[in-house]
Design a protein around this motif. Sequence first.
Motif, PDB file in Angstrom:
ATOM      1  N   GLY A 130       0.819  -1.213   0.000  1.00  0.00           N
ATOM      2  CA  GLY A 130       0.000   0.000   0.000  1.00  0.00           C
ATOM      3  C   GLY A 130       0.848   1.256   0.000  1.00  0.00           C
ATOM      4  N   VAL A 131       1.873   1.256   0.839  1.00  0.00           N
ATOM      5  CA  VAL A 131       2.760   2.425   0.925  1.00  0.00           C
ATOM      6  C   VAL A 131       3.497   2.654  -0.394  1.00  0.00           C
ATOM      7  CG1 VAL A 131       4.879   3.301   2.006  1.00  0.00           C
ATOM      8  CG2 VAL A 131       3.063   2.334   3.433  1.00  0.00           C
ATOM      9  N   LEU A 132       4.122   1.611  -0.925  1.00  0.00           N
ATOM     10  CA  LEU A 132       4.912   1.777  -2.142  1.00  0.00           C
ATOM     11  C   LEU A 132       4.036   1.969  -3.379  1.00  0.00           C
ATOM     12  CD1 LEU A 132       7.916  -0.659  -1.564  1.00  0.00           C
ATOM     13  CD2 LEU A 132       7.752   1.792  -1.161  1.00  0.00           C
ATOM     14  N   GLY A 133       2.848   1.365  -3.372  1.00  0.00           N
ATOM     15  CA  GLY A 133       1.910   1.614  -4.465  1.00  0.00           C
ATOM     16  C   GLY A 133       1.462   3.067  -4.482  1.00  0.00           C
ATOM     17  N   SER A 134       1.178   3.602  -3.303  1.00  0.00           N
ATOM     18  CA  SER A 134       0.782   5.006  -3.187  1.00  0.00           C
ATOM     19  C   SER A 134       1.915   5.932  -3.628  1.00  0.00           C
ATOM     20  CB  SER A 134       0.384   5.313  -1.743  1.00  0.00           C
ATOM     21  OG  SER A 134       0.036   6.662  -1.597  1.00  0.00           O
TER      22      SER A 134
END
Length: 199
Positions: A130-134
């Motif tokens: 989620g963090v890296l996708g964002s």
Amino acid sequence: MMNVQTSAQRKVNVRRMAVISVLSAISIVLSMIPFVGYIKLGPVDATIMHVPVIIGAVVEGPLVGAAVGLIFGLTSLFKAFTEPSITSFCFMNPIISVLPRILIGVVSYYVYKLIYKISKRVYLSGFVAGVLGSLTNTIGVMGLIYVIYADKYMQAIGQAGNAGKYILLICATNGIPEAIVAGILVAAVAVVMIRKSKK
């Protein structure tokens, strides 16, 4: 044996199409609700529009994530033409409004797989994905704005000075909180959906 495999493959394809449809519908609805999908913060929009993209990628794979990302990108492109703001000219270019959003799904899937392979923990893997996708969304969009429209963008928002530093500041102030929120949401949803898909 062949019939069993064909039936199983058909079920997988139907499930993936259903996930794409549901998450794409959520993306479209979010894009139409003021102060939810896109939250205006000065010259930039904070968003949670990338969350359905990441969830789709984590639960059903990179093709599903890319498909939902395409819908996200198209809503951004549509919004640039129908609700123009001072920086909408950037998002009228599909290289900026669409391409990074497709890449969100691809990056999120492979990050999730890598972290899960190392940790064997769904929640941790979902959070990191989620963090890296964002951040893929934030850095991809703002990075392309810098490469293609740096001077024009700075003039549009009435800022002088180094465009790179200003855009980096936006990535930090908007991108990091968005990434943390995305990580928490994706992790929570991914745990539930992956457990259900295994039943």
